[in-house]
Scaffold this motif. Sequence first.
Motif, PDB file in Angstrom:
ATOM      1  N   SER A   4       4.674   4.303   2.308  1.00  0.00           N
ATOM      2  CA  SER A   4       4.465   2.921   1.690  1.00  0.00           C
ATOM      3  C   SER A   4       4.644   1.665   2.713  1.00  0.00           C
ATOM      4  O   SER A   4       5.618   1.706   3.513  1.00  0.00           O
ATOM      5  N   GLY A   5       4.007   0.694   2.456  1.00  0.00           N
ATOM      6  CA  GLY A   5       4.220  -0.526   3.301  1.00  0.00           C
ATOM      7  C   GLY A   5       4.591  -1.425   2.194  1.00  0.00           C
ATOM      8  O   GLY A   5       4.229  -1.650   1.126  1.00  0.00           O
ATOM      9  N   TRP A   6       5.515  -2.382   2.558  1.00  0.00           N
ATOM     10  CA  TRP A   6       6.094  -3.449   1.895  1.00  0.00           C
ATOM     11  C   TRP A   6       6.248  -4.679   2.381  1.00  0.00           C
ATOM     12  O   TRP A   6       6.311  -4.844   3.793  1.00  0.00           O
ATOM     13  N   GLU A   7       6.380  -5.778   1.564  1.00  0.00           N
ATOM     14  CA  GLU A   7       6.659  -7.247   2.271  1.00  0.00           C
ATOM     15  C   GLU A   7       7.665  -7.875   1.334  1.00  0.00           C
ATOM     16  O   GLU A   7       7.743  -7.544   0.082  1.00  0.00           O
ATOM     17  N   LEU A   8       8.153  -8.623   2.067  1.00  0.00           N
ATOM     18  CA  LEU A   8       9.308  -9.665   1.326  1.00  0.00           C
ATOM     19  C   LEU A   8       8.448 -10.789   0.671  1.00  0.00           C
ATOM     20  O   LEU A   8       7.537 -11.476   1.385  1.00  0.00           O
ATOM     21  N   VAL A   9       8.421 -11.073  -0.459  1.00  0.00           N
ATOM     22  CA  VAL A   9       7.679 -12.394  -1.100  1.00  0.00           C
ATOM     23  C   VAL A   9       8.540 -13.506  -1.443  1.00  0.00           C
ATOM     24  O   VAL A   9       8.220 -14.466  -2.378  1.00  0.00           O
ATOM     25  N   SER A  10       9.854 -13.249  -1.144  1.00  0.00           N
ATOM     26  CA  SER A  10      10.907 -14.529  -1.397  1.00  0.00           C
ATOM     27  C   SER A  10      11.469 -14.677  -0.411  1.00  0.00           C
ATOM     28  O   SER A  10      11.193 -14.398   0.859  1.00  0.00           O
ATOM     29  N   ASP A  11      12.844 -15.537  -0.659  1.00  0.00           N
ATOM     30  CA  ASP A  11      13.679 -15.769   0.387  1.00  0.00           C
ATOM     31  C   ASP A  11      14.391 -14.470   0.916  1.00  0.00           C
ATOM     32  O   ASP A  11      14.458 -13.680   0.114  1.00  0.00           O
ATOM     33  N   GLN A  12      15.114 -14.251   1.857  1.00  0.00           N
ATOM     34  CA  GLN A  12      15.784 -13.239   2.486  1.00  0.00           C
ATOM     35  C   GLN A  12      16.820 -12.784   1.362  1.00  0.00           C
ATOM     36  O   GLN A  12      17.750 -13.808   1.040  1.00  0.00           O
ATOM     37  N   ASN A  59       8.076   2.382   4.938  1.00  0.00           N
ATOM     38  CA  ASN A  59       9.010   3.491   4.327  1.00  0.00           C
ATOM     39  C   ASN A  59       8.336   4.705   4.209  1.00  0.00           C
ATOM     40  O   ASN A  59       7.348   4.719   3.831  1.00  0.00           O
ATOM     41  N   SER A  60       8.829   5.894   4.499  1.00  0.00           N
ATOM     42  CA  SER A  60       8.307   7.016   4.679  1.00  0.00           C
ATOM     43  C   SER A  60       9.365   8.033   4.262  1.00  0.00           C
ATOM     44  O   SER A  60      10.571   7.893   4.538  1.00  0.00           O
ATOM     45  N   ARG A  61       9.172   9.000   3.475  1.00  0.00           N
ATOM     46  CA  ARG A  61       9.978   9.738   2.918  1.00  0.00           C
ATOM     47  C   ARG A  61       9.139  11.048   2.494  1.00  0.00           C
ATOM     48  O   ARG A  61       8.032  11.251   2.173  1.00  0.00           O
ATOM     49  N   GLN A  62       9.893  12.275   2.763  1.00  0.00           N
ATOM     50  CA  GLN A  62       9.349  13.744   2.389  1.00  0.00           C
ATOM     51  C   GLN A  62       9.805  14.032   0.854  1.00  0.00           C
ATOM     52  O   GLN A  62      10.913  13.888   0.587  1.00  0.00           O
ATOM     53  N   ILE A  63       8.885  14.301  -0.016  1.00  0.00           N
ATOM     54  CA  ILE A  63       9.237  14.979  -1.136  1.00  0.00           C
ATOM     55  C   ILE A  63       9.058  16.316  -1.147  1.00  0.00           C
ATOM     56  O   ILE A  63       7.878  17.005  -0.944  1.00  0.00           O
ATOM     57  N   ASP A  64      10.221  16.981  -1.264  1.00  0.00           N
ATOM     58  CA  ASP A  64      10.311  18.589  -1.308  1.00  0.00           C
ATOM     59  C   ASP A  64      10.435  19.014  -2.561  1.00  0.00           C
ATOM     60  O   ASP A  64      11.103  18.574  -3.670  1.00  0.00           O
ATOM     61  N   ILE A  65       9.545  19.912  -3.051  1.00  0.00           N
ATOM     62  CA  ILE A  65       9.199  20.434  -4.309  1.00  0.00           C
ATOM     63  C   ILE A  65      10.456  21.717  -4.344  1.00  0.00           C
ATOM     64  O   ILE A  65      10.203  22.657  -3.403  1.00  0.00           O
ATOM     65  N   PRO A  66      11.202  21.598  -5.411  1.00  0.00           N
ATOM     66  CA  PRO A  66      12.077  22.966  -5.171  1.00  0.00           C
ATOM     67  C   PRO A  66      11.524  24.069  -5.496  1.00  0.00           C
ATOM     68  O   PRO A  66      10.777  24.183  -6.195  1.00  0.00           O
ATOM     69  N   ASP A  78       0.777  -1.251   0.051  1.00  0.00           N
ATOM     70  CA  ASP A  78       0.068   0.098   0.122  1.00  0.00           C
ATOM     71  C   ASP A  78       0.984   1.270   0.123  1.00  0.00           C
ATOM     72  O   ASP A  78       2.096   1.107   0.399  1.00  0.00           O
ATOM     73  N   TRP A  79       0.374   2.502  -0.244  1.00  0.00           N
ATOM     74  CA  TRP A  79       0.966   3.728  -0.278  1.00  0.00           C
ATOM     75  C   TRP A  79       0.018   4.713  -0.054  1.00  0.00           C
ATOM     76  O   TRP A  79      -1.189   4.703  -0.375  1.00  0.00           O
ATOM     77  N   GLN A  80       0.475   5.745   0.538  1.00  0.00           N
ATOM     78  CA  GLN A  80      -0.345   6.944   0.821  1.00  0.00           C
ATOM     79  C   GLN A  80       0.535   8.069   0.639  1.00  0.00           C
ATOM     80  O   GLN A  80       1.734   8.340   1.206  1.00  0.00           O
ATOM     81  N   ILE A  81      -0.371   9.227  -0.001  1.00  0.00           N
ATOM     82  CA  ILE A  81       0.138  10.617   0.078  1.00  0.00           C
ATOM     83  C   ILE A  81      -0.541  11.279   1.083  1.00  0.00           C
ATOM     84  O   ILE A  81      -1.726  11.311   1.314  1.00  0.00           O
ATOM     85  N   VAL A  82       0.393  12.019   1.891  1.00  0.00           N
ATOM     86  CA  VAL A  82       0.179  12.858   3.037  1.00  0.00           C
ATOM     87  C   VAL A  82       0.398  14.320   2.706  1.00  0.00           C
ATOM     88  O   VAL A  82       1.502  14.549   2.673  1.00  0.00           O
ATOM     89  N   ALA A  95      16.942   6.219  -1.381  1.00  0.00           N
ATOM     90  CA  ALA A  95      17.165   6.009  -0.171  1.00  0.00           C
ATOM     91  C   ALA A  95      17.011   4.521   0.216  1.00  0.00           C
ATOM     92  O   ALA A  95      16.100   3.953  -0.718  1.00  0.00           O
ATOM     93  N   PRO A  96      17.492   3.947   1.302  1.00  0.00           N
ATOM     94  CA  PRO A  96      17.158   2.431   1.533  1.00  0.00           C
ATOM     95  C   PRO A  96      15.615   2.079   1.410  1.00  0.00           C
ATOM     96  O   PRO A  96      15.012   3.071   1.927  1.00  0.00           O
ATOM     97  N   LEU A  97      15.299   1.081   0.918  1.00  0.00           N
ATOM     98  CA  LEU A  97      13.855   0.507   0.922  1.00  0.00           C
ATOM     99  C   LEU A  97      13.490   0.343   2.206  1.00  0.00           C
ATOM    100  O   LEU A  97      12.524   0.665   2.834  1.00  0.00           O
ATOM    101  N   GLY A  98      14.436  -0.336   3.022  1.00  0.00           N
ATOM    102  CA  GLY A  98      14.026  -0.485   4.656  1.00  0.00           C
ATOM    103  C   GLY A  98      14.630   0.589   5.482  1.00  0.00           C
ATOM    104  O   GLY A  98      15.604   0.928   5.403  1.00  0.00           O
TER     105      GLY A  98
END
Length: 135
Positions: free
Chosen positions: A28-36, A81-88, A9-13, A62-65
Amino acid sequence: FGDTFRMVDWQIVGDVQQNACGAVQLHSGWELVSDQPDQDFTLATVAVAPDNPTDALVQIDAPLGSSLETSQWERGYLYFNSRQIDIPCEAEAGEYALINSVYFYREPDAPLLASTDDGNELGNSTYLTTLFVVE
């Protein structure tokens, strides 16, 4: 992404309509679907103009984790995962596609292929939404 990760899932705040110098948050929310995996992956979030996709308005690599490197992820858990998107401040008014891609941090030119849950391939990135820079 590949046979390794799934964006659950993902969401814009914040409002997708922003003035130059504005910002939004992408969660965004992530899951592993394979072996580590034995390596760590990077999430690239990029805002590009549809008529010039090679010229990024914003690019965040930036790191996914966010709190735990992907080489330590385990199946059955949800990772955020959370990140801020700064508009120049010099951004021109217009529409910018917000896309994500995932790659091994030592190979940024070889992103994992993205696909839908039913197996339809999307290429090397996924479109999330459109950001509108207004005057």
